[in-house]
Scaffold this active site. Structure first.
Site, PDB file in Angstrom:
ATOM      1  N   TRP A   2      -7.358-110.836 -49.324  1.00  0.00           N
ATOM      2  CA  TRP A   2      -6.506-111.553 -49.712  1.00  0.00           C
ATOM      3  C   TRP A   2      -4.962-110.847 -49.917  1.00  0.00           C
ATOM      4  CZ3 TRP A   2      -6.382-115.955 -47.839  1.00  0.00           C
ATOM      5  CH2 TRP A   2      -7.734-116.495 -47.465  1.00  0.00           C
TER       6      TRP A   2
ATOM      7  N   ASP B  15      -1.816-113.780 -57.637  1.00  0.00           N
ATOM      8  CA  ASP B  15      -2.238-114.894 -57.041  1.00  0.00           C
ATOM      9  C   ASP B  15      -3.893-115.239 -57.750  1.00  0.00           C
ATOM     10  OD1 ASP B  15      -4.088-116.533 -55.243  1.00  0.00           O
ATOM     11  OD2 ASP B  15      -3.772-115.247 -53.560  1.00  0.00           O
TER      12      ASP B  15
ATOM     13  N   LYS C  40     -10.356-124.570 -55.916  1.00  0.00           N
ATOM     14  CA  LYS C  40     -11.467-124.070 -56.576  1.00  0.00           C
ATOM     15  C   LYS C  40     -11.725-124.687 -57.884  1.00  0.00           C
ATOM     16  CE  LYS C  40      -9.676-120.480 -53.536  1.00  0.00           C
ATOM     17  NZ  LYS C  40     -10.549-120.572 -52.493  1.00  0.00           N
TER      18      LYS C  40
END
Ligand code: PMP
Length: 360
Positions: free
Chosen positions: A102, A172, A196
């Site tokens: 990521w 993030d 999530k």
């Protein structure tokens, strides 16, 4: 009703109570005779849903009025671009820490708008850790420092907030937000895709210090402009109303459970059990150094990857789904978000022991 043990990394398990609440008012929200999906985002009912969700998430994370909270679209990926567009101001570079898949995506996207300096990387050790803060070569002139609070694919998490001096820290937190209490005041901005711990996909939460607003590049797309969206209570255009509503139900569910302190207690219990089971066996192996292991995404490999297929198939036969690791790294990954019960982790540990006994 069948409910599986769902270890998906995202979209991920939601609390059953939340789904039942949503089901109960699916056709008729609050006596309107209409679904939340069918009413205007400008209606009194939806504005109330939206404001209540914001108030509840502010409460959960103890977010002060110095921060704006935005409910936007485009996932965390849109924020990989929105961050430089909104925060560069007149500056030309941003500092990035490379902790895995990521981080790489965020760096590649930022590079379209500025010089994204990789100030530290754990690539040489196969992303098994967060590079120690002492090794970061920060530029005091950078517009911000960008980190991935939790690498969902690698299972690497910052268990401490790095000190980056006066430069705004941007994280993030897609796969860690709401898993435990955090000190929002340490960050310039936080963003998190919802799918999530927050709710359904289609929503991304942005928490930004208000003094960082007002510096978006002139060519920033309006839907990505944090300032414009803050001024319009995230309704500059039609928001993802149903996802926002479900997120609100999730926030209330977390509050009823005892808030983030209780979430952390449960999550630590689950994660410690699972890591202990992995570490105490010679058959399973966690590739991440102990200090930087993720509370939410537990990654592990089997003694021989030839067993992977049978492991996944056996787990599914026993009612445990989505344990296969990300296609880029292989192995297994158990995502144990807030809505994954301890019973799921217990079942997984039992299954792992039985599988090991059979295949050792
Ligand atoms: N960042 C992290 C840490 C993620 O886990 C993900 C997705 N799982 C993303 C970014 C991308 O999110 P999205 O697909 O919502 O754009």
């Amino acid at each position: 009703m069948k409910r599986s043990f769902n270890f998906s990394a995202g979209p991920a398990a939601l609390p059953l109570e939340v789904l039942q609440e949503a089901a109960a008012e699916l056709y008729d929200y609050g006596g309107t005779g209409m679904s939340v999906m069918e009413i205007s985002h400008r209606s009194d009912e939806f504005v109330d849903i939206a404001r209540r969700a914001e108030a509840d998430v502010r409460d959960l994370l103890a977010i002060s009025d110095d921060y704006a909270v935005l409910f936007l679209q485009g996932g965390a990926t849109a924020q990989f671009a929105a961050v430089p567009l909104n925060l560069l101001g007149g500056k030309r570079s941003a500092d990035h820490v490379d902790t895995g898949a990521w981080a790489k995506k965020a760096i590649e996207e930022a590079q379209r708008y500025c010089k994204a300096n990789v100030v530290a990387s754990s690539k040489a050790t196969k992303y098994d850790r967060v590079p120690p803060r002492a090794e970061w070569k920060l530029d005091p002139d950078a517009a911000y420092v960008h980190i991935i609070g939790n690498e969902t694919i690698g299972g690497v998490e910052y268990n401490e907030v790095p000190d980056v001096g006066g430069v705004p820290l941007v994280s993030d937190m897609s796969s860690t937000l709401l898993s435990r209490p955090i000190d929002v005041s340490r960050y310039g901005a936080i963003y998190a895709g919802a799918q999530k711990n927050i709710g359904p996909a289609g929503l991304v939460l942005v928490i930004v210090r208000r003094d960082l607003l007002g510096r978006a590049r002139a060519d920033t797309p309006s839907v990505m402009n944090w300032t414009l969206n803050a001024e319009n209570e995230s309704m500059y255009n039609t928001p993802a109303t149903y996802s926002w509503y479900i997120a609100g139900l999730v926030f209330r569910w977390i509050k009823r459970q005892g808030g983030l302190v209780e979430m952390e207690r449960r999550n630590r219990t689950k994660a410690q059990k699972l890591y202990r089971a992995i570490d105490s066996s010679n058959f399973y192996h966690c590739p991440v150094v102990e200090r930087d292991r993720s509370l939410m995404n537990v990654t592990f490999t089997l003694a021989d990857e030839a067993f992977d297929k049978a492991f996944v198939a056996g787990a599914e036969a026993a009612g445990m789904y989505n344990l296969k690791g990300h296609r880029s790294v292989g192995g297994m990954r158990a995502s144990i978000y807030n809505a994954v019960p301890e019973a799921a982790v217990d079942a997984l540990i039992d299954y792992m022991a039985a599988f090991e006994a059979e295949h050792r």
